[in-house]
Design an enzyme around this catalytic site. Structure first.
Site, mmCIF file in Angstrom:
data_model
loop_
_atom_site.group_PDB
_atom_site.id
_atom_site.type_symbol
_atom_site.label_atom_id
_atom_site.label_comp_id
_atom_site.label_asym_id
_atom_site.label_seq_id
_atom_site.Cartn_x
_atom_site.Cartn_y
_atom_site.Cartn_z
ATOM 1 N N LYS A 189 93.203 21.047 78.755
ATOM 2 C CA LYS A 189 93.059 22.452 78.366
ATOM 3 C C LYS A 189 93.024 22.575 76.838
ATOM 4 O O LYS A 189 92.267 23.375 76.291
ATOM 5 C CB LYS A 189 94.206 23.280 78.964
ATOM 6 C CG LYS A 189 94.077 23.441 80.470
ATOM 7 C CD LYS A 189 95.338 23.952 81.154
ATOM 8 C CE LYS A 189 95.168 23.916 82.675
ATOM 9 N NZ LYS A 189 96.392 24.270 83.422
ATOM 10 N N GLN A 191 102.628 26.140 82.599
ATOM 11 C CA GLN A 191 102.141 25.145 83.567
ATOM 12 C C GLN A 191 103.119 25.004 84.734
ATOM 13 O O GLN A 191 104.325 24.890 84.528
ATOM 14 C CB GLN A 191 101.964 23.798 82.839
ATOM 15 C CG GLN A 191 101.348 22.703 83.676
ATOM 16 C CD GLN A 191 99.862 22.922 83.946
ATOM 17 O OE1 GLN A 191 99.111 23.406 83.106
ATOM 18 N NE2 GLN A 191 99.425 22.571 85.145
ATOM 19 N N ASP A 227 96.571 32.901 83.625
ATOM 20 C CA ASP A 227 96.585 32.196 84.911
ATOM 21 C C ASP A 227 96.576 33.170 86.081
ATOM 22 O O ASP A 227 96.471 32.756 87.240
ATOM 23 C CB ASP A 227 97.830 31.298 85.012
ATOM 24 C CG ASP A 227 97.468 29.820 85.014
ATOM 25 O OD1 ASP A 227 96.262 29.512 85.036
ATOM 26 O OD2 ASP A 227 98.390 28.988 84.988
#
Ligand code: NAP
Length: 279
Positions: A44, A88, A111
């Protein structure tokens, strides 16, 4: 279906948009040292750097408490240089993932896991949508796969992939079936699918005899084996399917490209260039 090629194009578009905006900031937070998560975070960041997105990599020890993580998220919520926040997952077991997702400012929720973002998707009023299913929708669009009126089967019901995938397909007017680990006779459902999305994480769970002739098959699964990365779909499905995504080089690169797109979207919300639904 070549996800790598389409992702490269989308990333180039993101780069132009970022240049136009001047600054797009993305904060990623990794708690602990899970090797797979470390690989994803690095990918990323590499993609962000290439697109001109200012990505900051926050690394916290595995023993971080929930309160400490909430504190960092709140700091990032208030940081004007940060447009998008990505925590994450999976998080260590002492941390309640739901509380962390709730703490992320919905406007920065790249996200799409804050309940506000997920609720908007449920209601068919999108804001920020999880990158993996969003990337799949881009691929379907690129290859002009008909969705409206088609029978779609999604195998997997996670909040990050299966459920938002099913909702996006429903919104695009597919007739959607969601299968999971308690589904009896999985093949009975998958054989009916004109569009089949496998998001399970079990190599080979979809075999050629479970796929309708001429179907489009999207393999989201990623499992690390000694032979490298493998998906959920057996190789011989290629003989039955009209379209199939490879692993690697299919959904993975599209996820990264869609995440960068989400960072740009978040930056536009914050600059008032896109209307953000009032909470
Ligand atoms: P997850 O949270 O573990 O969810 C897996 C889903 O599969 C669950 O809903 C589970 O059912 C279902 N399942 C498990 N075994 C099954 C079986 N034998 N038959 C039918 N359904 C079964 O995983 P996830 O986060 O959704 O990720 C799924 C896969 O996609 C993983 O391999 C992950 O690494 C990969 N992934 C790839 C990308 C990418 O960019 N390509 C991004 C994210 C994830 P229950 O709900 O009943 O347990």
């Amino acid at each position: 279906m070549d996800g790598a090629a389409l992702a490269a194009r989308l990333r180039e578009e993101v780069k132009q948009e970022v240049a136009g905006l001047g600054h797009v900031g993305l904060a990623t937070v990794l708690v602990g040292d899970d090797p797979a998560s470390d690989v994803y975070i690095r990918l990323k960041h590499k993609a962000s750097d290439a697109a001109g997105i200012a990505a900051v990599d926050y690394r916290l020890p595995a023993g971080t408490t929930e309160d400490e993580l909430v504190e960092l998220v709140e700091e990032l919520n208030g940081d004007d240089t940060v447009d998008g926040i990505l925590v994450q997952t999976p998080l260590p077991e002492q941390i309640d993932e739901a509380r962390i997702m709730r703490a992320i400012d919905p406007m920065k929720d790249v996200d799409g896991l804050n309940p506000f973002s997920a609720g908007q998707l449920y209601l068919g009023r999108q804001t920020l949508v999880p990158a993996t299913p969003l990337g799949v929708m881009h691929l379907l669009d690129e290859y002009r796969i008909p969705i409206a009126g088609s029978r779609a089967v999604v195998v997997g019901r996670s909040s990050l992939v299966g459920k938002p995938m099913a909702l996006l397909l429903l919104q695009a007017n597919a007739t959607v079936t969601i299968c999971h680990s308690r589904t009896e006779d999985l093949a009975r459902h998958t054989l009916d699918a004109e569009l089949l999305v496998a998001a399970v994480g079990v190599p080979g769970v979809i075999t050629a005899d479970m796929v309708k002739q001429g179907a489009t098959v999207i393999d989201v699964g990623i499992t690390r084996t000694e032979a490298g990365l493998v998906g959920d779909v057996e190789a011989d499905v290629a003989e039955v399917a009209a379209f199939l995504t490879p692993v690697p080089g299919g959904v993975g690169p599209m996820t990264i490209a869609a995440l960068l797109g989400n960072a740009v979207r978040a930056a536009r919300y914050r600059r008032g260039q896109l209307a953000f639904p009032l909470i």
